[in-house]
Design an enzyme around this catalytic site. Structure first.
Site, PDB file in Angstrom:
ATOM      1  N   VAL A 216       0.817  -1.212   0.000  1.00 12.35           N
ATOM      2  CA  VAL A 216       0.000   0.000   0.000  1.00 12.35           C
ATOM      3  C   VAL A 216       0.857   1.271   0.000  1.00 12.35           C
ATOM      4  O   VAL A 216       2.053   1.236   0.250  1.00 12.35           O
ATOM      5  CB  VAL A 216      -0.966   0.011   1.210  1.00 12.35           C
ATOM      6  CG1 VAL A 216      -1.886  -1.190   1.155  1.00 12.35           C
ATOM      7  CG2 VAL A 216      -0.195   0.019   2.533  1.00 12.35           C
ATOM      8  N   GLU A 217       0.196   2.408  -0.250  1.00 12.04           N
ATOM      9  CA  GLU A 217       0.828   3.739  -0.305  1.00 12.04           C
ATOM     10  C   GLU A 217       2.010   3.768  -1.263  1.00 12.04           C
ATOM     11  O   GLU A 217       3.057   4.349  -0.980  1.00 12.04           O
ATOM     12  CB  GLU A 217       1.257   4.202   1.100  1.00 12.04           C
ATOM     13  CG  GLU A 217       0.091   4.621   1.977  1.00 12.04           C
ATOM     14  CD  GLU A 217       0.528   5.349   3.228  1.00 12.04           C
ATOM     15  OE1 GLU A 217       1.689   5.790   3.306  1.00 12.04           O
ATOM     16  OE2 GLU A 217      -0.298   5.466   4.150  1.00 12.04           O
ATOM     17  N   GLY A 218       1.853   3.141  -2.409  1.00 13.95           N
ATOM     18  CA  GLY A 218       2.928   3.056  -3.389  1.00 13.95           C
ATOM     19  C   GLY A 218       3.648   1.741  -3.208  1.00 13.95           C
ATOM     20  O   GLY A 218       4.395   1.564  -2.245  1.00 13.95           O
TER      21      GLY A 218
END
Length: 822
Positions: A497-499
Site C-alpha cells: 500500500v501507499e505506493g
C-alpha cells in the site's frame, strides 16, 4: 625536470581547488598566477599563454561562454530531455528537500544533522500515551479481533471515538488533539505492538485522508462543518484513490466527473456527475464520508476555458443515493475494515470539491503534498513499533526456550537472526524519530518519506521472518497466545500500500531524489522548459557551469577518498563513530559523482533504466538510514551500552550502500564505462564488511537480558505486566527465569549436579526439603515453571472451533436419510 615539477604542482593545485569546490573565477586567477610564475622561471612561453587565453576566455567571458557552449548544450538538452507527464511534474514539485539533499552534495555537513532539535513529546501527548493509548491496548485482544470478530469490538471502536484517536492531526480549534507528527508516530508504534488492525484503524484517518486535505485545502465552510465531526468520530472518513485499472499509476485513474447543471436537494445548481469504481479502500465499509479522487472534465466550459481540468478531490457523504459501499476485502487474515466503493452518474454540487471550485484540477498536487507527510509517519511508525516489540519478545523467548540444555539464544544461528532484529529495530526507531522531527519542523520531505516507507516496511518483513524462524512451531501454530502469526501474514500489506515497494524503490526514491536533491539538475530542467529562450539561456548557463564544477569536484574527491581511504576527512566525534562519518562522506561523494556520470551517459534513458535508478536510490537511502542512526545515538547521550546496536545498524547500512555501488558499476549498460566508474570510486574493490559475528553476539545478548540498552530499545511499547498482555507476560517470565537461574546455580553448587531449567517445580520441592533454598525461592521456581510452560506451549482447538461456517460443517456431518435407513 622543471617541467615535471611544474606539472606536478599544477595537478596538486587543481586537485586542491576542485576538492574544495573553488569557483571558476578562483580557478582562473590561480592559473593566471601560475602562468606568471612559470614565465618568470622560463617554463611558460608565448605559445602557452596563447593556448591558456584561448581556453580561459570562452569560460570566463559570459557572452562567449553562452554563445559557444551553453546555447548549443541547451538546445541539445531540450532535445534529449525526457517527457514528463503532468502528474510526474506535480509529484516532483511537491514537498520539500531536507537532509537527504546534504547527502546528495557529496560533502554532508554533519554539524547540520546534529543541530536539528531532538523531537520530544509535550505533556499532553505523553499523558495521552500513558492514559488512553495504554488503556485501549489493554482492551484489545488481537485473537478476538482477527479470528473471532474480524473487526475491533464495539467497545474499542467507541473508546477510539470518545478519546479522539481519529483526531490527532485535527487542530484544537475544531476539537482535535493537534498532536505533533512525532507524537502520532509514538502512538502508532505502541498500538502496532498490540494489533495491526488497531494501528491501521487509527493510522489511516490521521494519514492521507479527508482530515488532512480539509485542513490544508478545504474552504472555511467545509472545515467548520466536517472537522468537528471528524474530531468526535461522528464522521468516519476514508479516501478512495486506487482503481482496478490504476494502482501505483494513480495518474491513470479512469474515474471521472463531468461539470454540468443539475438538481440537488430540490434546487438547480452547478455540479458534477461522478462515476467511480474504487477498491482496496481502508475504512470504506464503515465510512460516512468519502474522499474521492477522479478526473474532472468541463466540456461546456461552465467554470473556465479548460475542458480537461485534471485530477480533482471531493468529499462525498456515503448516504447519498447511488453511492455503493461494497462488501469487505479480506487482506491476508488481518481484517481491518477495507473494501470497494462505487458510484454511477451521481450528481453532486461543485462545492463538494475540497477547497471549492478554485481547487478543481488541483487534486494530484494536493495528494502528493499530503502523501509526502503521511507516508513518513504511518507505515514507517507501525513497522518500527512492530520491530521494537518483536526484538524484545524474540530476545525474551530465545532466553526462555531451551534446546540441548541451553537457551536457544546461545546458538550462533539464532544469534545471527536476533542481531538482525535488534539492529534493525534500533535503526527503524531512529529513522521514524528523525523523519517525523523533520515534519514537525515544517518540512514535507517527499524523498525522505519514500525512503522511510520502502525501507522500514521491508525491514519489518525481514524482522518478522527472522522472528518466525527463531520461534519455530511457536510461531506457526496460531491461537490466542501466538504474538507473531498475524504480523507475519500481514507484512506484505504494508509492502503493497501507499505506493508498492517495487515502484517506490525503482522509480520514486531516485526519480525524485536525483532531481529534487541535486544542487543543479532541477535548475537545468526548469531552464530548458522555459519558453523565454534568453532567460532560459541565462539560467541554464549558470546551472550548467555550476554542475560541471560540482562533477569535477566529486570526481577528485572520490579518487582521493579511494586512495586515502577517507582517513583524513574530519568528523564531529573522536569515538567509535569517527570512522563511520568518514566513510559516509566518501560514499556521499561517490553517489554525487555516479549520479552525474549516469545522467551524462544515459541521458533520458536513465528514467527507463529502473535498476540503475534503484541502486543509486539505495545508496542515498542507506546513507539516510545511517545518518538517522548516528543522530539517535548522539541525541540519546552517546550511551556506551547502546554502542553495539548503533554499530550493527551503521555497518549493515554502509555495507549495503557499497554493495549497491558495486552492483551498479558491474551492471551498467555499457560495461567499459561501468568499469571506469568502478575504478573511480573503488579501485581496490569493496572495503566494507557486514557486521561481524562478535557484534552479532553483543546485540543478541542485549536482547536476551534486562538492561538499560534493551529498555531504551523497547521504550514506549505496551509491556504492562498484567494478565492477558502477552508481551508483558514474556517480560515477566524472562525476569523470573534469570532469577531462577541463580537459584538453580545455588542448587547445583550444593548437590554437585547440573540441573536443567526444566521441571523447576519438582526441583523446588526437593531442594526445599533438603533445606538448600528458602520457601520464597521455592515459590519463585514453581511460578517460573508455569510461566515457562505458558511461553513455550502452543494453542489447540476442537475441530469445530476452526470452522468458519459452522452451520454448513454440521450439516455435512449429519447422516443422509438413506444412510439412516441402512
Amino acid at each position: 625536470m622543471e617541467v615535471i615539477i611544474a606539472l606536478s604542482v599544477f595537478i596538486l593545485i587543481t586537485g586542491y581547488l576542485a576538492y574544495n569546490r573553488s569557483s571558476l573565477s578562483v580557478f582562473t586567477a590561480i592559473y593566471t598566477l601560475l602562468m606568471f610564475i612559470g614565465s618568470i622561471f622560463d617554463i611558460v612561453g608565448g605559445l602557452s599563454w596563447i593556448v591558456f587565453i584561448l581556453i580561459a576566455a570562452p569560460f570566463n567571458i559570459k557572452s562567449l561562454r553562452q554563445s559557444l557552449i551553453s546555447e548549443k548544450l541547451l538546445k541539445a538538452f531540450q532535445k534529449i530531455m525526457p517527457e514528463m507527464s503532468s502528474t510526474e511534474k506535480e509529484a516532483l514539485n511537491a514537498g520539500t528537500t531536507w537532509f537527504e539533499a546534504e547527502l546528495f552534495k557529496g560533502d554532508p555537513d554533519w554539524s547540520k544533522l546534529h543541530k536539528f532539535p531532538q523531537p520530544r513529546l509535550s505533556l499532553a501527548e505523553q499523558d495521552f500515551l500513558d492514559g488512553p493509548v495504554e488503556e485501549v491496548c489493554r482492551m484489545c485482544d488481537d485473537w478476538e479481533v482477527t479470528h473471532e470478530l474480524a473487526d475491533l469490538p464495539p467497545n474499542v471502536w467507541q473508546y477510539l471515538k470518545d478519546n479522539k484517536f481519529f483526531a490527532m492531526i485535527i487542530k484544537k480549534e475544531y476539537g482535535g488533539l493537534e498532536f505533533s507528527a512525532y507524537a502520532q508516530s509514538r502512538v502508532l508504534q505502541k498500538l502496532s505492538g498490540v494489533s495491526i488492525v488497531l494501528s491501521s484503524t487509527v493510522g489511516v484517518p490521521n494519514s492521507l485522508g479527508p482530515g488532512e486535505l480539509l485542513q490544508h485545502y478545504g474552504t472555511k465552510e467545509q472545515q467548520d462543518h466536517y472537522l468537528p465531526r471528524l474530531a468526535t468520530g461522528e464522521e468516519i472518513p476514508c479516501f478512495a484513490l486506487t482503481s482496478p485499472e490504476a494502482g501505483s499509476d494513480a495518474g491513470a485513474i479512469p474515474d471521472f466527473g463531468i461539470v454540468c447543471k443539475g438538481e440537488f436537494e430540490g434546487k438547480e445548481v452547478l455540479g458534477m456527475r461522478l462515476t467511480w469504481n474504487k477498491r482496496y479502500i481502508t475504512l470504506a465499509p464503515v465510512a460516512t464520508i468519502l474522499g474521492l479522487a477522479f478526473k474532472l472534465y468541463d466540456p461546456d466550459q461552465l467554470i473556465g476555458e479548460e475542458k480537461d481540468l485534471g485530477i480533482t478531490c471531493a468529499l462525498i457523504p456515503t448516504d447519498i443515493d447511488g453511492v455503493i459501499t461494497g462488501r469487505r476485502h479480506f487482506p491476508l487474515n488481518v481484517p481491518f475494515q477495507n473494501g470497494p466503493t462505487q458510484g454511477d452518474d451521481i450528481f453532486v454540487p461543485l462545492d463538494f470539491i475540497i477547497g471549492g471550485k478554485d481547487m478543481a484540477g488541483q487534486g494530484w498536487r494536493m495528494l502528493v503534498e499530503c502523501l509526502s507527510v503521511g507516508r513518513a509517519i504511518t507505515l514507517p511508525s507501525t513497522s518500527a513499533g512492530g520491530a521494537k516489540t518483536l526484538a524484545l519478545a524474540t530476545g525474551a523467548y530465545s532466553h526462555i526456550r531451551r534446546q540441548f540444555k541451553l537457551p536457544i539464544g546461545k546458538m550462533e544461528g539464532v544469534e545471527e537472526a536476533l542481531a538482525r532484529i535488534g539492529g534493525n529495530a534500533y535503526l527503524m526507531d531512529a529513522v521514524t524519530t528523525m523523519s517525523t522531527g523533520a515534519v514537525d519542523l515544517g518540512e514535507k520531505p517527499s524523498v525522505v518519506s519514500a525512503i522511510c516507507k520502502y525501507h522500514l516496511t521491508e525491514k519489518m518483513r525481514d524482522c518478522i521472518s527472522d522472528a518466525m524462524d527463531i520461534h519455530g512451531g511457536k510461531g506457526v501454530c496460531m491461537g490466542p497466545n501466538n504474538y507473531l502469526a498475524r504480523g507475519y501474514q500481514g507484512a506484505p500489506i504494508a509492502i503493497t500500500v501507499e505506493g508498492a515497494n517495487i515502484l517506490t524503490r525503482n522509480m520514486i526514491i531516485y526519480g525524485q531524489g536525483a532531481i529534487r536533491c541535486h544542487p543543479y539538475v532541477l535548475a537545468e530542467l526548469e531552464a530548458a522548459a522555459n519558453p523565454d529562450f534568453e532567460q532560459a539561456l541565462e539560467d541554464f548557463d549558470q546551472a550548467l557551469f555550476g554542475h560541471m564544477g560540482f562533477t569535477i569536484s566529486n570526481m577528485i574527491r572520490s579518487i582521493w577518498f579511494s586512495l586515502s581511504g577517507a582517513h583524513l576527512v574530519s568528523a564531529p566525534f573522536k569515538d567509535k563513530t569517527h570512522r563511520y562519518y568518514q566513510i559516509m562522506t566518501r560514499l556521499s561523494s561517490n553517489l554525487a559523482l555516479l549520479s552525474d556520470l549516469a545522467m551524462a551517459v544515459l541521458g533520458g534513458d536513465l528514467k527507463r533504466r529502473e535498476r540503475i535508478s534503484a541502486r543509486l536510490g539505495d545508496v542515498l537511502s542507506y546513507l539516510y538510514l545511517a545518518s538517522a542512526t548516528l543522530k539517535r545515538f548522539n541525541d540519546e547521550g552517546r550511551q556506551k551500552e547502546d554502542q553495539a546496536l548503533m554499530m550493527w545498524a551503521i555497518e549493515d547500512s554502509l555495507y549495503k550502500c557499497e554493495l549497491a555501488i558495486k552492483e551498479l558499476t558491474e551492471n551498467f549498460p555499457n560495461r567499459f564505462i561501468g568499469k571506469v566508474f568502478k575504478y573511480l570510486v573503488m579501485p581496490f574493490g569493496p572495503s566494507l564488511k557486514k557486521p561481524s559475528d562478535i557484534l552479532d553476539h553483543k546485540v543478541s545478548q542485549i536482547l536476551q537480558h534486562p538492561n538499560a540498552a534493551r529498555t531504551r530499545l523497547g521504550q514506549g511499547q505496551y509491556l504492562n505486566k498484567t494478565d492477558g498482555n502477552l508481551m508483558g507476560n514474556l517480560e515477566l517470565t524472562l525476569e523470573n527465569i534469570i532469577k531462577s537461574e541463580a537459584i538453580v546455580d545455588k542448587i547445583n553448587a550444593a548437590t554437585g549436579k547440573r540441573h536443567a531449567i526444566i521441571n523447576l517445580d519438582k526441583l523446588a520441592e526437593t531442594a526445599l526439603s533438603d533445606a538448600i533454598i528458602s520457601k520464597e525461592e521455592a515459590e519463585l521456581l514453581v511460578v517460573t515453571e508455569q510461566q515457562r510452560k505458558d511461553v513455550i506451549n502452543v494453542d489447540d482447538f476442537e475441530s469445530i472451533e476452526l470452522v468458519a461456517n459452522k452451520a454448513k460443517h454440521l450439516a455435512n456431518q449429519e447422516p443422509k436419510k438413506d444412510e439412516k435407513a441402512a
